[in-house]
Motif scaffolding. Structure first.
Motif, mmCIF file in Angstrom:
data_model
loop_
_atom_site.group_PDB
_atom_site.id
_atom_site.type_symbol
_atom_site.label_atom_id
_atom_site.label_comp_id
_atom_site.label_asym_id
_atom_site.label_seq_id
_atom_site.Cartn_x
_atom_site.Cartn_y
_atom_site.Cartn_z
ATOM 1 N N LEU A 33 46.046 -3.270 16.675
ATOM 2 C CA LEU A 33 47.125 -3.106 15.702
ATOM 3 C C LEU A 33 46.412 -2.751 14.269
ATOM 4 O O LEU A 33 47.133 -2.058 13.495
ATOM 5 N N GLY A 34 45.214 -3.030 13.825
ATOM 6 C CA GLY A 34 44.767 -2.421 12.644
ATOM 7 C C GLY A 34 43.266 -3.135 12.016
ATOM 8 O O GLY A 34 42.960 -3.947 13.178
ATOM 9 N N ASP A 35 42.677 -2.827 11.233
ATOM 10 C CA ASP A 35 41.552 -3.512 10.797
ATOM 11 C C ASP A 35 41.421 -3.547 9.198
ATOM 12 O O ASP A 35 42.168 -2.526 8.639
ATOM 13 N N VAL A 36 40.457 -4.107 8.705
ATOM 14 C CA VAL A 36 40.481 -4.299 7.293
ATOM 15 C C VAL A 36 38.672 -4.449 7.045
ATOM 16 O O VAL A 36 38.333 -5.184 7.857
ATOM 17 N N ARG A 37 38.069 -3.572 6.029
ATOM 18 C CA ARG A 37 36.884 -4.061 5.922
ATOM 19 C C ARG A 37 36.373 -4.732 4.569
ATOM 20 O O ARG A 37 37.175 -4.516 3.618
ATOM 21 N N HIS A 38 35.455 -5.804 4.578
ATOM 22 C CA HIS A 38 35.241 -6.579 3.512
ATOM 23 C C HIS A 38 33.782 -6.449 3.383
ATOM 24 O O HIS A 38 32.742 -6.145 3.833
ATOM 25 N N PRO A 39 33.201 -6.563 1.960
ATOM 26 C CA PRO A 39 31.925 -6.367 1.486
ATOM 27 C C PRO A 39 31.211 -7.635 2.176
ATOM 28 O O PRO A 39 31.563 -8.810 2.359
ATOM 29 N N LEU A 40 29.984 -7.440 2.376
ATOM 30 C CA LEU A 40 28.911 -8.350 2.799
ATOM 31 C C LEU A 40 28.958 -9.539 1.863
ATOM 32 O O LEU A 40 28.746 -9.237 0.529
ATOM 33 N N ASN A 41 28.827 -10.733 2.265
ATOM 34 C CA ASN A 41 28.732 -12.040 1.485
ATOM 35 C C ASN A 41 29.843 -12.272 0.753
ATOM 36 O O ASN A 41 29.617 -12.274 -0.467
ATOM 37 N N SER A 42 31.006 -12.017 1.239
ATOM 38 C CA SER A 42 32.154 -12.212 0.341
ATOM 39 C C SER A 42 32.604 -13.734 0.148
ATOM 40 O O SER A 42 32.420 -14.495 1.198
ATOM 41 N N SER A 43 33.282 -13.996 -0.825
ATOM 42 C CA SER A 43 33.879 -15.368 -1.128
ATOM 43 C C SER A 43 35.260 -15.330 -1.152
ATOM 44 O O SER A 43 36.032 -16.345 -0.966
ATOM 45 N N ASP A 44 35.949 -14.161 -1.408
ATOM 46 C CA ASP A 44 37.503 -14.351 -1.367
ATOM 47 C C ASP A 44 37.891 -13.336 -0.064
ATOM 48 O O ASP A 44 37.943 -12.191 -0.307
ATOM 49 N N PHE A 45 38.638 -13.992 0.695
ATOM 50 C CA PHE A 45 39.218 -13.238 1.839
ATOM 51 C C PHE A 45 40.735 -13.271 1.951
ATOM 52 O O PHE A 45 41.341 -12.534 2.898
ATOM 53 N N SER A 46 41.314 -13.415 0.880
ATOM 54 C CA SER A 46 42.818 -13.889 0.829
ATOM 55 C C SER A 46 43.513 -12.325 1.120
ATOM 56 O O SER A 46 44.422 -12.418 2.024
ATOM 57 N N SER A 47 43.073 -11.460 0.501
ATOM 58 C CA SER A 47 43.773 -10.116 0.813
ATOM 59 C C SER A 47 43.692 -9.578 2.266
ATOM 60 O O SER A 47 44.517 -8.823 2.670
ATOM 61 N N PHE A 48 42.267 -9.790 2.735
ATOM 62 C CA PHE A 48 41.985 -9.491 4.150
ATOM 63 C C PHE A 48 42.866 -10.248 5.138
ATOM 64 O O PHE A 48 43.394 -9.591 5.935
ATOM 65 N N LEU A 49 43.136 -11.555 4.955
ATOM 66 C CA LEU A 49 43.744 -12.182 5.837
ATOM 67 C C LEU A 49 45.162 -12.162 5.719
ATOM 68 O O LEU A 49 45.958 -12.207 6.821
ATOM 69 N N LEU A 50 45.913 -11.957 4.558
ATOM 70 C CA LEU A 50 47.320 -11.736 4.565
ATOM 71 C C LEU A 50 47.532 -10.250 5.095
ATOM 72 O O LEU A 50 48.416 -10.375 5.939
ATOM 73 N N GLN A 51 46.556 -9.530 5.264
ATOM 74 C CA GLN A 51 46.981 -8.191 5.898
ATOM 75 C C GLN A 51 46.852 -8.482 7.557
ATOM 76 O O GLN A 51 47.834 -7.858 8.220
ATOM 77 N N ALA A 52 45.880 -9.155 8.115
ATOM 78 C CA ALA A 52 45.832 -9.628 9.218
ATOM 79 C C ALA A 52 47.003 -10.461 9.851
ATOM 80 O O ALA A 52 47.650 -10.438 10.960
ATOM 81 N N GLN A 53 47.589 -11.468 8.904
ATOM 82 C CA GLN A 53 48.736 -12.135 8.981
ATOM 83 C C GLN A 53 49.914 -11.323 9.173
ATOM 84 O O GLN A 53 50.674 -11.507 10.190
ATOM 85 N N ALA A 54 50.019 -10.317 8.382
ATOM 86 C CA ALA A 54 51.245 -9.316 8.399
ATOM 87 C C ALA A 54 51.095 -8.379 9.454
ATOM 88 O O ALA A 54 52.484 -7.989 9.941
ATOM 89 N N SER A 55 50.288 -8.431 10.294
ATOM 90 C CA SER A 55 50.177 -7.313 11.492
ATOM 91 C C SER A 55 50.874 -7.982 12.591
ATOM 92 O O SER A 55 51.171 -7.480 13.585
ATOM 93 N N LYS A 56 50.849 -9.279 12.720
ATOM 94 C CA LYS A 56 51.575 -10.046 13.825
ATOM 95 C C LYS A 56 50.841 -9.868 14.951
ATOM 96 O O LYS A 56 51.256 -10.275 16.145
ATOM 97 N N ALA A 57 49.318 -9.555 14.864
ATOM 98 C CA ALA A 57 48.605 -9.529 15.886
ATOM 99 C C ALA A 57 48.321 -10.798 16.536
ATOM 100 O O ALA A 57 48.042 -11.720 16.065
#
Length: 403
Positions: free
Chosen positions: A197-221
């Motif tokens: 249903l979708g994907d999102v890319r984050h930088p290596l060694n990230s500390s904040d995943f909030s925006s990425f996880l919100l997109q995953a949550q909104a996908s309803k996958a």
């Protein structure tokens, strides 16, 4: 006088034959370089534990092969390709290193493999994951020992889609390993009848995943798949728990989750998590015996990468012993011709593309009440034979594979 001359001649002949034998070992030493992550997000899964595993193997072998010493050197590549290449080049050109082992982080592993081919040395990769290492970027000088993105994806993806978890969203580390892991997993999901249903890319060694996880949550996958590793995986799982993804009905899967990651997060936070692994300390008496010794030396149970390095080091030294030389092409042939049978792999074998094929395992993290000790973390769901777990030889695009 004749007797003395004869004895002297015999002594010189014996000395000459000994020198000739040792001359087959370059520089009269076998030098192994462990290039790893000592200080960043993969340090627990590799790092000092990787060095310890190689040193344990060398010590168990007796510290020598064909009468010459085996030395181990190590360095931190800092997950930077330029740093890794500079270290490796200096090792090969000036320090007379014969083989480089481990090399986590695929963006470092791939150029190290290419350099090793150029220098006609040996690279046994345990820490890097990209399936391209034995695919389009395969080398006659490189063995990929422990796992790869194809096997991780194939084992877990098929099992989960089969269970009805057939819509996926990927949270992916934005470098060679993460993208290879997402690519391979997405292909397995689609081939098994699922949808991405979708994907999102984050930088290596990230500390904040909030925006990425919100997109995953909104996908309803149904499945939120983490195509990352080490500290990125643990940070993402912690924050996914805070956002309530699992409580909301989504299933989290860490496509690469080491036992040190599970231990760090705790069994309560990770219970029910599906994990693909090449090794678990509590499989049988052999794995328990090695892991107990490793734990006493390092302070934690071995990851699959670290256990794989012990196995790979032993196989490398046995090959040199068998043929009496450390000449790279000859050692590679011997390693490919010899099955691997130890605590890490049974009937393992190295293909022409460099892939070491062995069984892979699918685990589920136990519930707290099921665990009987600090490291009693996993319940075995399935054992997948190597020929089913790893990519078919003719599907990787390796130029060494003849039609």
């Amino acid at each position: 006088m004749k007797s003395l001359l004869a004895a002297a001649a015999a002594g010189l002949a014996l000395a000459a034959s000994g020198t000739a034998a040792n001359a087959q070992i370059s520089d009269n030493v076998v030098k192994i370089g462990v290039l790893t992550d000592m200080s960043s997000l993969y340090a627990d899964a590799t790092g000092k534990g990787s060095v310890a595993a190689v040193e344990m193997a060398v010590a168990d072998y007796g510290g020598k092969v064909k009468g010459v010493p085996v030395q181990v050197v190590s360095a931190d590549h800092q997950n930077k390709p330029d740093v890794g290449i500079n270290i490796a080049r200096n090792w090969y050109d000036n320090d007379k290193v014969d083989a480089i082992l481990d090399v986590p982080t695929s963006s470092v592993a791939l150029p190290i493999s290419a350099l090793t081919r150029e220098k006609n040395k040996i690279n046994i990769n345990s820490g890097g994951g990209s399936s391209d290492i034995t695919g389009t970027a395969c080398s006659p000088n490189t063995v990929h020992w422990t796992y790869d993105t194809y096997a991780l994806s194939n084992v877990a993806g098929k099992a989960m889609v089969k269970r009805g978890e057939d819509t996926w969203f990927f949270v992916t580390a934005d470098y060679a390993f993460g993208m290879a892991l997402e690519r391979d997993a997405a292909n397995v999901v689609k081939e098994s009848g699922g949808k991405v249903l979708g994907d999102v890319r984050h930088p290596l060694n990230s500390s904040d995943f909030s925006s990425f996880l919100l997109q995953a949550q909104a996908s309803k996958a149904k499945v939120v798949a983490l195509a990352n590793a080490g500290g990125d995986t643990t940070n993402a799982l912690k924050q996914a728990s805070e956002f309530g993804l699992v409580q909301g009905g989504q299933k989290m899967i860490a496509l690469l989750q080491e036992i040190t990651d599970t231990h760090s997060l705790g069994i309560k936070a990770t219970q029910g998590l599906i994990v693909t692994d090449a090794f678990y300390w509590d499989m049988n008496d052999e794995t328990r015996a090695f892991s107990k010794r490793f734990n006493e030396k390092v302070g934690h149970m071995p990851t699959m990468i670290q256990a794989g390095l012990y196995s790979a080091t032993m196989h490398y030294l046995k090959a040199i012993e068998a043929i009496g030389t450390d000449e790279a092409p000859k050692v590679m042939v011997q390693m490919r011709d010899t099955p691997i049978n130890d605590f890490f792999a049974k009937n393992g074998h190295i293909r022409i593309d460099g892939r070491m094929v062995h069984d892979m395992y699918l685990f589920e993290v136990k519930k707290p009440e099921e665990s009987k000790g600090e490291w009693d973390l996993y319940r075995l769901i399935a054992t997948v034979p190597g020929d089913e777990a790893f990519r078919p030889l003719d599907k990787g695009g390796c130029p060494l594979v003849k039609p």
